[in-house]
Scaffold this motif. Structure first.
Motif, PDB file in Angstrom:
ATOM      1  N   LEU A 217       0.849  -1.198   0.000  1.00 32.94           N
ATOM      2  CA  LEU A 217       0.000   0.000   0.000  1.00 32.94           C
ATOM      3  C   LEU A 217       0.884   1.246   0.000  1.00 32.94           C
ATOM      4  CD1 LEU A 217      -2.440  -1.194   2.808  1.00 32.94           C
ATOM      5  CD2 LEU A 217      -2.815  -1.319   0.331  1.00 32.94           C
ATOM      6  N   ASP A 218       0.511   2.232  -0.810  1.00 33.52           N
ATOM      7  CA  ASP A 218       1.266   3.483  -0.859  1.00 33.52           C
ATOM      8  C   ASP A 218       1.046   4.283   0.427  1.00 33.52           C
ATOM      9  OD1 ASP A 218       2.281   3.010  -3.405  1.00 33.52           O
ATOM     10  OD2 ASP A 218       0.546   3.934  -4.391  1.00 33.52           O
ATOM     11  N   LEU A 219       2.154   4.767   0.988  1.00 32.54           N
ATOM     12  CA  LEU A 219       2.071   5.583   2.201  1.00 32.54           C
ATOM     13  C   LEU A 219       1.845   7.041   1.824  1.00 32.54           C
ATOM     14  CD1 LEU A 219       4.712   4.068   4.648  1.00 32.54           C
ATOM     15  CD2 LEU A 219       2.247   4.300   5.008  1.00 32.54           C
ATOM     16  N   THR A 220       0.641   7.313   1.408  1.00 33.44           N
ATOM     17  CA  THR A 220       0.246   8.665   1.024  1.00 33.44           C
ATOM     18  C   THR A 220      -1.146   8.950   1.579  1.00 33.44           C
ATOM     19  OG1 THR A 220      -0.681   7.847  -1.069  1.00 33.44           O
ATOM     20  CG2 THR A 220       1.599   8.629  -1.113  1.00 33.44           C
ATOM     21  N   GLY A 221      -1.510  10.226   1.608  1.00 33.58           N
ATOM     22  CA  GLY A 221      -2.866  10.625   1.966  1.00 33.58           C
ATOM     23  C   GLY A 221      -3.311  10.143   3.327  1.00 33.58           C
ATOM     24  N   PRO A 222      -4.581   9.734   3.441  1.00 36.40           N
ATOM     25  CA  PRO A 222      -5.117   9.316   4.738  1.00 36.40           C
ATOM     26  C   PRO A 222      -4.363   8.138   5.361  1.00 36.40           C
ATOM     27  CG  PRO A 222      -6.898   9.731   3.181  1.00 36.40           C
ATOM     28  CD  PRO A 222      -5.622   9.795   2.397  1.00 36.40           C
ATOM     29  N   LEU A 223      -3.855   7.206   4.549  1.00 37.74           N
ATOM     30  CA  LEU A 223      -3.124   6.081   5.125  1.00 37.74           C
ATOM     31  C   LEU A 223      -1.838   6.567   5.777  1.00 37.74           C
ATOM     32  CD1 LEU A 223      -2.815   3.081   5.666  1.00 37.74           C
ATOM     33  CD2 LEU A 223      -1.767   2.827   3.399  1.00 37.74           C
ATOM     34  N   ALA A 224      -1.137   7.483   5.130  1.00 40.69           N
ATOM     35  CA  ALA A 224       0.083   8.024   5.738  1.00 40.69           C
ATOM     36  C   ALA A 224      -0.242   8.736   7.049  1.00 40.69           C
ATOM     37  CB  ALA A 224       0.762   8.979   4.761  1.00 40.69           C
ATOM     38  N   GLU A 225      -1.342   9.463   7.080  1.00 41.52           N
ATOM     39  CA  GLU A 225      -1.740  10.145   8.306  1.00 41.52           C
ATOM     40  C   GLU A 225      -2.059   9.139   9.409  1.00 41.52           C
ATOM     41  OE1 GLU A 225      -4.983  12.648   7.233  1.00 41.52           O
ATOM     42  OE2 GLU A 225      -3.795  13.883   5.856  1.00 41.52           O
ATOM     43  N   GLU A 226      -2.765   8.069   9.038  1.00 41.78           N
ATOM     44  CA  GLU A 226      -3.089   7.050  10.038  1.00 41.78           C
ATOM     45  C   GLU A 226      -1.824   6.399  10.587  1.00 41.78           C
ATOM     46  OE1 GLU A 226      -5.219   2.674  10.599  1.00 41.78           O
ATOM     47  OE2 GLU A 226      -5.081   3.560   8.588  1.00 41.78           O
ATOM     48  N   VAL A 227      -0.906   6.020   9.701  1.00 42.46           N
ATOM     49  CA  VAL A 227       0.318   5.355  10.137  1.00 42.46           C
ATOM     50  C   VAL A 227       1.137   6.277  11.033  1.00 42.46           C
ATOM     51  CG1 VAL A 227       2.539   4.440   9.330  1.00 42.46           C
ATOM     52  CG2 VAL A 227       0.414   3.741   8.216  1.00 42.46           C
ATOM     53  N   ALA A 228       1.201   7.551  10.692  1.00 46.71           N
ATOM     54  CA  ALA A 228       1.928   8.501  11.531  1.00 46.71           C
ATOM     55  C   ALA A 228       1.304   8.579  12.928  1.00 46.71           C
ATOM     56  CB  ALA A 228       1.947   9.881  10.877  1.00 46.71           C
ATOM     57  N   VAL A 234       2.517   4.523  19.684  1.00 44.81           N
ATOM     58  CA  VAL A 234       3.364   3.451  20.227  1.00 44.81           C
ATOM     59  C   VAL A 234       4.775   3.949  20.529  1.00 44.81           C
ATOM     60  CG1 VAL A 234       2.055   1.560  19.189  1.00 44.81           C
ATOM     61  CG2 VAL A 234       3.922   2.609  17.892  1.00 44.81           C
ATOM     62  N   GLY A 235       4.942   5.274  20.557  1.00 43.94           N
ATOM     63  CA  GLY A 235       6.210   5.826  21.000  1.00 43.94           C
ATOM     64  C   GLY A 235       7.251   6.034  19.931  1.00 43.94           C
ATOM     65  N   HIS A 236       6.841   6.096  18.662  1.00 42.01           N
ATOM     66  CA  HIS A 236       7.773   6.341  17.564  1.00 42.01           C
ATOM     67  C   HIS A 236       7.226   7.471  16.694  1.00 42.01           C
ATOM     68  CE1 HIS A 236      10.353   2.768  18.228  1.00 42.01           C
ATOM     69  NE2 HIS A 236       9.247   2.293  18.778  1.00 42.01           N
ATOM     70  N   PRO A 237       7.175   8.678  17.238  1.00 41.84           N
ATOM     71  CA  PRO A 237       6.580   9.792  16.490  1.00 41.84           C
ATOM     72  C   PRO A 237       7.389  10.147  15.250  1.00 41.84           C
ATOM     73  CG  PRO A 237       7.699  10.585  18.460  1.00 41.84           C
ATOM     74  CD  PRO A 237       7.670   9.088  18.565  1.00 41.84           C
ATOM     75  N   VAL A 238       6.692  10.633  14.257  1.00 40.83           N
ATOM     76  CA  VAL A 238       7.339  11.057  13.015  1.00 40.83           C
ATOM     77  C   VAL A 238       7.997  12.407  13.258  1.00 40.83           C
ATOM     78  CG1 VAL A 238       6.993  11.672  10.601  1.00 40.83           C
ATOM     79  CG2 VAL A 238       5.678   9.789  11.614  1.00 40.83           C
ATOM     80  N   GLY A 239       9.305  12.447  13.108  1.00 36.59           N
ATOM     81  CA  GLY A 239      10.041  13.693  13.287  1.00 36.59           C
ATOM     82  C   GLY A 239      10.500  14.241  11.961  1.00 36.59           C
ATOM     83  N   GLY A 240      11.572  14.993  12.013  1.00 37.85           N
ATOM     84  CA  GLY A 240      12.081  15.617  10.808  1.00 37.85           C
ATOM     85  C   GLY A 240      12.591  14.632   9.781  1.00 37.85           C
ATOM     86  N   ALA A 241      12.982  13.416  10.214  1.00 34.57           N
ATOM     87  CA  ALA A 241      13.515  12.421   9.276  1.00 34.57           C
ATOM     88  C   ALA A 241      12.433  11.818   8.391  1.00 34.57           C
ATOM     89  CB  ALA A 241      14.241  11.314  10.030  1.00 34.57           C
ATOM     90  N   LEU A 243       8.375   9.837   7.685  1.00 35.54           N
ATOM     91  CA  LEU A 243       7.560   8.674   8.022  1.00 35.54           C
ATOM     92  C   LEU A 243       8.322   7.367   7.870  1.00 35.54           C
ATOM     93  CD1 LEU A 243       4.796   7.595   8.844  1.00 35.54           C
ATOM     94  CD2 LEU A 243       4.082   7.734   6.454  1.00 35.54           C
ATOM     95  N   ASP A 244       9.085   7.216   6.789  1.00 36.39           N
ATOM     96  CA  ASP A 244       9.817   5.970   6.576  1.00 36.39           C
ATOM     97  C   ASP A 244      10.761   5.673   7.734  1.00 36.39           C
ATOM     98  OD1 ASP A 244       8.667   5.108   4.215  1.00 36.39           O
ATOM     99  OD2 ASP A 244      10.151   6.061   2.927  1.00 36.39           O
ATOM    100  N   ASP A 245      11.453   6.693   8.231  1.00 37.34           N
ATOM    101  CA  ASP A 245      12.401   6.477   9.325  1.00 37.34           C
ATOM    102  C   ASP A 245      11.680   6.105  10.617  1.00 37.34           C
ATOM    103  OD1 ASP A 245      14.502   6.932   7.682  1.00 37.34           O
ATOM    104  OD2 ASP A 245      15.290   8.675   8.753  1.00 37.34           O
ATOM    105  N   ALA A 246      10.558   6.750  10.892  1.00 37.29           N
ATOM    106  CA  ALA A 246       9.794   6.413  12.094  1.00 37.29           C
ATOM    107  C   ALA A 246       9.260   4.988  12.007  1.00 37.29           C
ATOM    108  CB  ALA A 246       8.647   7.412  12.277  1.00 37.29           C
ATOM    109  N   LEU A 247       8.788   4.624  10.818  1.00 38.75           N
ATOM    110  CA  LEU A 247       8.298   3.257  10.632  1.00 38.75           C
ATOM    111  C   LEU A 247       9.428   2.251  10.787  1.00 38.75           C
ATOM    112  CD1 LEU A 247       5.872   1.474   9.931  1.00 38.75           C
ATOM    113  CD2 LEU A 247       6.394   1.827   7.508  1.00 38.75           C
ATOM    114  N   ALA A 248      10.611   2.571  10.262  1.00 40.06           N
ATOM    115  CA  ALA A 248      11.761   1.672  10.389  1.00 40.06           C
ATOM    116  C   ALA A 248      12.180   1.530  11.841  1.00 40.06           C
ATOM    117  CB  ALA A 248      12.918   2.180   9.544  1.00 40.06           C
ATOM    118  N   SER A 249      12.104   2.628  12.603  1.00 34.51           N
ATOM    119  CA  SER A 249      12.454   2.576  14.018  1.00 34.51           C
ATOM    120  C   SER A 249      11.529   1.628  14.774  1.00 34.51           C
ATOM    121  CB  SER A 249      12.375   3.979  14.619  1.00 34.51           C
ATOM    122  OG  SER A 249      12.585   3.942  16.015  1.00 34.51           O
ATOM    123  N   TRP A 250      10.231   1.761  14.526  1.00 32.66           N
ATOM    124  CA  TRP A 250       9.261   0.860  15.172  1.00 32.66           C
ATOM    125  C   TRP A 250       9.437  -0.577  14.697  1.00 32.66           C
ATOM    126  CZ3 TRP A 250       5.504  -1.864  12.456  1.00 32.66           C
ATOM    127  CH2 TRP A 250       4.602  -2.597  13.240  1.00 32.66           C
TER     128      TRP A 250
END
Length: 287
Positions: A217-228, A234-241, A243-250
């Protein structure tokens, strides 16, 4: 004291062994495999030297039947041994020494060999064979396990159950492509080892299976917002790096890093993330 299957995938890229026995840690002794070379199982009175010697012969281009013939001819203990071998091409081959305990025997065909001793009867090998041949639509590790399960359900080792194992190799198929061992799981001592092996394989597939490109699934639009939002919960907020980096951290914490694809998300990863948020305790309120 064991029943096993050695096999090759239809395209020759995967080789594997499954084994079950009323014997402690049979998976530590019986199987050996090398990517794009072959696989073998040594059992009954195991001869561990068969493993490196057999793979060396297969590596040099010797056919499975000739590997079996050569190994047993040079072994004074061959009458108490069982051996199954499959190479990079052609039929598998199997050997059962005349002093193996009844029932003992094996069968082989294109890309597979099944063998066992102290079995409930020859129908155990028939069940292994039929499940293997009928399971072509399954992923290779699951196909091996289905054959082992069929042998177990047909009576398996007539003394009972204790251990099981699966070994699958594929060139660069190991963790992060840094090795050739795709699956190496063992149940060393358990009342229902084949079922437990299946549970472990399911977990292995969840954590280390590669995502299906057709389902990403493409991480764009509402899905990207939901994932963020989920990552923040769960303690892995999206920062300056991003969405991909936050997802990789989790995902690294959850051992799901092998399922990551930049800019997209595997539905299995998404479901795991959603489930994780569902189990986050609600904040306490003052009373």
């Amino acid at each position: 004291m064991t029943f096993s299957l050695v096999a090759r995938s239809a395209d020759g890229r995967l080789h594997g062994v499954v084994v079950a026995s009323k014997f402690l840690a049979a998976g530590a002794l019986v199987p050996a495999a090398e990517a794009e070379v072959g696989a073998l199982a040594t059992q009954a009175h195991v001869n561990l030297a068969y493993r490196p010697q057999g793979l060396a012969l297969l590596r040099s281009g010797v056919a499975a039947a000739d590997v079996v013939a050569g190994l047993v001819a040079a072994d004074p203990g061959r009458d108490d041994r069982q051996l199954g071998v499959v190479g990079g091409t052609g039929d598998g081959a199997t050997w059962t020494g005349p002093r193996c305990h009844d029932w003992a025997g094996g069968q082989a065909g294109e890309g597979w060999a099944a063998q066992g001793n102290i079995l409930a009867g020859p129908h155990v090998i028939d069940a292994l064979r039929d499940a293997w041949l009928g399971g072509a639509a399954l992923p290779f590790p699951q196909r091996l396990l289905a054959a082992l399960r069929a042998g177990d359900e047909a009576g398996g080792d007539r003394r009972g159950r204790q251990s099981a194992g699966i070994l699958v190799v594929q060139r660069h198929g190991g963790y992060a492509g840094t090795g050739d061992t795709l699956v190496d799981l063992r149940v060393d001592d358990h009342p229902d080892p084949v079922a437990e092996l299946g549970r472990l394989l399911d977990i292995h597939t969840l954590l280390f299976g590669k995502p299906d490109p057709a389902t990403l699934l493409d991480l764009t639009g509402p899905l990207a917002e939901e994932v963020a939002a989920l990552l923040g919960a769960v303690g892995h907020p999206v920062g300056g790096a991003g969405l991909d980096d936050a997802l990789a951290s989790w995902a690294g914490v959850e051992n799901l890093e092998e399922r990551l694809v930049p800019g997209r998300i595997d539905p299995i990863v998404l479901a795991h993330l959603r489930a994780g948020v569902a189990h986050v305790p609600a904040p306490r309120t003052a009373t």
